[in-house]
Design a protein around this motif. Structure first.
Motif, PDB file in Angstrom:
ATOM      1  N   PRO A 234      18.762 -83.839 -39.998  1.00  0.00           N
ATOM      2  CA  PRO A 234      18.138 -84.461 -38.824  1.00  0.00           C
ATOM      3  C   PRO A 234      17.077 -83.578 -38.156  1.00  0.00           C
ATOM      4  O   PRO A 234      16.062 -84.091 -37.673  1.00  0.00           O
ATOM      5  CB  PRO A 234      19.311 -84.710 -37.882  1.00  0.00           C
ATOM      6  CG  PRO A 234      20.499 -84.815 -38.774  1.00  0.00           C
ATOM      7  CD  PRO A 234      20.230 -83.861 -39.905  1.00  0.00           C
ATOM      8  N   ALA A 235      17.293 -82.265 -38.146  1.00  0.00           N
ATOM      9  CA  ALA A 235      16.287 -81.364 -37.559  1.00  0.00           C
ATOM     10  C   ALA A 235      14.996 -81.411 -38.367  1.00  0.00           C
ATOM     11  O   ALA A 235      13.896 -81.495 -37.798  1.00  0.00           O
ATOM     12  CB  ALA A 235      16.827 -79.939 -37.491  1.00  0.00           C
ATOM     13  N   ARG A 236      15.115 -81.377 -39.695  1.00  0.00           N
ATOM     14  CA  ARG A 236      13.922 -81.466 -40.549  1.00  0.00           C
ATOM     15  C   ARG A 236      13.247 -82.821 -40.400  1.00  0.00           C
ATOM     16  O   ARG A 236      12.019 -82.911 -40.374  1.00  0.00           O
ATOM     17  CB  ARG A 236      14.286 -81.216 -42.004  1.00  0.00           C
ATOM     18  CG  ARG A 236      14.465 -79.771 -42.315  1.00  0.00           C
ATOM     19  CD  ARG A 236      14.422 -79.493 -43.813  1.00  0.00           C
ATOM     20  NE  ARG A 236      14.547 -78.066 -44.003  1.00  0.00           N
ATOM     21  CZ  ARG A 236      15.464 -77.474 -44.739  1.00  0.00           C
ATOM     22  NH1 ARG A 236      16.330 -78.194 -45.415  1.00  0.00           N
ATOM     23  NH2 ARG A 236      15.498 -76.169 -44.836  1.00  0.00           N
ATOM     24  N   ALA A 237      14.042 -83.880 -40.324  1.00  0.00           N
ATOM     25  CA  ALA A 237      13.471 -85.225 -40.164  1.00  0.00           C
ATOM     26  C   ALA A 237      12.698 -85.319 -38.851  1.00  0.00           C
ATOM     27  O   ALA A 237      11.589 -85.870 -38.806  1.00  0.00           O
ATOM     28  CB  ALA A 237      14.570 -86.280 -40.221  1.00  0.00           C
ATOM     29  N   THR A 238      13.257 -84.763 -37.786  1.00  0.00           N
ATOM     30  CA  THR A 238      12.577 -84.764 -36.486  1.00  0.00           C
ATOM     31  C   THR A 238      11.265 -84.002 -36.561  1.00  0.00           C
ATOM     32  O   THR A 238      10.231 -84.478 -36.069  1.00  0.00           O
ATOM     33  CB  THR A 238      13.494 -84.154 -35.402  1.00  0.00           C
ATOM     34  OG1 THR A 238      14.714 -84.902 -35.349  1.00  0.00           O
ATOM     35  CG2 THR A 238      12.818 -84.140 -34.045  1.00  0.00           C
ATOM     36  N   CYS A 239      11.286 -82.832 -37.193  1.00  0.00           N
ATOM     37  CA  CYS A 239      10.054 -82.043 -37.335  1.00  0.00           C
ATOM     38  C   CYS A 239       9.014 -82.777 -38.172  1.00  0.00           C
ATOM     39  O   CYS A 239       7.817 -82.748 -37.850  1.00  0.00           O
ATOM     40  CB  CYS A 239      10.363 -80.678 -37.956  1.00  0.00           C
ATOM     41  SG  CYS A 239      11.246 -79.564 -36.855  1.00  0.00           S
TER      42      CYS A 239
ATOM     43  N   ASP B  83      26.037 -77.309 -43.138  1.00  0.00           N
ATOM     44  CA  ASP B  83      24.798 -77.237 -42.348  1.00  0.00           C
ATOM     45  C   ASP B  83      23.885 -78.441 -42.538  1.00  0.00           C
ATOM     46  O   ASP B  83      22.982 -78.647 -41.745  1.00  0.00           O
ATOM     47  CB  ASP B  83      24.041 -75.943 -42.636  1.00  0.00           C
ATOM     48  CG  ASP B  83      23.580 -75.828 -44.073  1.00  0.00           C
ATOM     49  OD1 ASP B  83      24.069 -76.592 -44.925  1.00  0.00           O
ATOM     50  OD2 ASP B  83      22.727 -74.956 -44.343  1.00  0.00           O
ATOM     51  N   ARG B  84      24.125 -79.251 -43.562  1.00  0.00           N
ATOM     52  CA  ARG B  84      23.258 -80.409 -43.773  1.00  0.00           C
ATOM     53  C   ARG B  84      23.404 -81.430 -42.648  1.00  0.00           C
ATOM     54  O   ARG B  84      22.502 -82.208 -42.394  1.00  0.00           O
ATOM     55  CB  ARG B  84      23.541 -81.056 -45.131  1.00  0.00           C
ATOM     56  CG  ARG B  84      22.442 -82.042 -45.497  1.00  0.00           C
ATOM     57  CD  ARG B  84      22.496 -82.464 -46.910  1.00  0.00           C
ATOM     58  NE  ARG B  84      23.432 -83.567 -47.048  1.00  0.00           N
ATOM     59  CZ  ARG B  84      23.679 -84.186 -48.181  1.00  0.00           C
ATOM     60  NH1 ARG B  84      23.096 -83.788 -49.273  1.00  0.00           N
ATOM     61  NH2 ARG B  84      24.529 -85.176 -48.228  1.00  0.00           N
ATOM     62  N   ARG B  85      24.529 -81.398 -41.940  1.00  0.00           N
ATOM     63  CA  ARG B  85      24.724 -82.319 -40.822  1.00  0.00           C
ATOM     64  C   ARG B  85      23.676 -82.147 -39.739  1.00  0.00           C
ATOM     65  O   ARG B  85      23.294 -83.101 -39.090  1.00  0.00           O
ATOM     66  CB  ARG B  85      26.111 -82.128 -40.214  1.00  0.00           C
ATOM     67  CG  ARG B  85      27.176 -82.768 -41.018  1.00  0.00           C
ATOM     68  CD  ARG B  85      28.468 -82.741 -40.259  1.00  0.00           C
ATOM     69  NE  ARG B  85      29.509 -82.467 -41.230  1.00  0.00           N
ATOM     70  CZ  ARG B  85      30.656 -81.916 -40.967  1.00  0.00           C
ATOM     71  NH1 ARG B  85      30.941 -81.576 -39.738  1.00  0.00           N
ATOM     72  NH2 ARG B  85      31.531 -81.726 -41.898  1.00  0.00           N
TER      73      ARG B  85
END
Length: 139
Positions: A117-122, A111-113
């Motif tokens: 990126p989702a956390r970085a975007t947020c 799930d880190r894939r």
């Protein structure tokens, strides 16, 4: 001519202030719950470090800020309301960045894939929106 968001302004009058306070208290409780679950998750991944402890402290303080925003309306106690906003938004944003750091320090997983990126975007969006909010309110 207020420098505050319409949400804070509307939340200063009855009966909206009661509803605003209750919503903020519920959100504060849910945020605390998420902070504790995430702390345990990171710890279960083997990260018992000081950064994880710092993250739970940031999360707790940010959650308290959410409650302060709702319970101390801007029209009644401006300074306390601003303190709550600072705690909620700035320490909350710092909490998000610490969680991003912890995501990439964890052991590699499937799930880190997409989580990284989702956390970085947020994190980037949150930072940009806070900066825009400050700039718009200062003009």
């Amino acid at each position: 001519n207020s420098v505050f968001s319409p949400t804070s302004k509307c939340g200063s009058y009855n009966p909206q202030s009661c509803l605003f306070a209750q919503i903020c208290n519920i959100c504060s409780f849910l945020a605390l719950w998420i902070v504790v679950i995430r702390f345990q998750q990171v710890r279960d991944y083997g990260n018992h470090g000081k950064v994880n402890i710092a993250s739970i402290i940031l999360g707790f303080i940010s959650s308290i800020g959410i409650s302060i925003i709702g319970n101390f309306q801007q029209s009644v106690m401006m300074e306390i309301h601003l303190l709550g906003a600072f705690l909620a938004f700035f320490l909350g944003m710092t909490y998000f960045w610490v969680q991003l750091y912890l995501t990439y320090r964890a052991k590699p997983s499937q799930d880190r894939r997409w989580v990284g990126p989702a956390r970085a975007t947020c994190c980037v969006l949150c930072t940009i929106l806070i900066i825009i909010s400050i700039l718009l309110n200062s003009t």
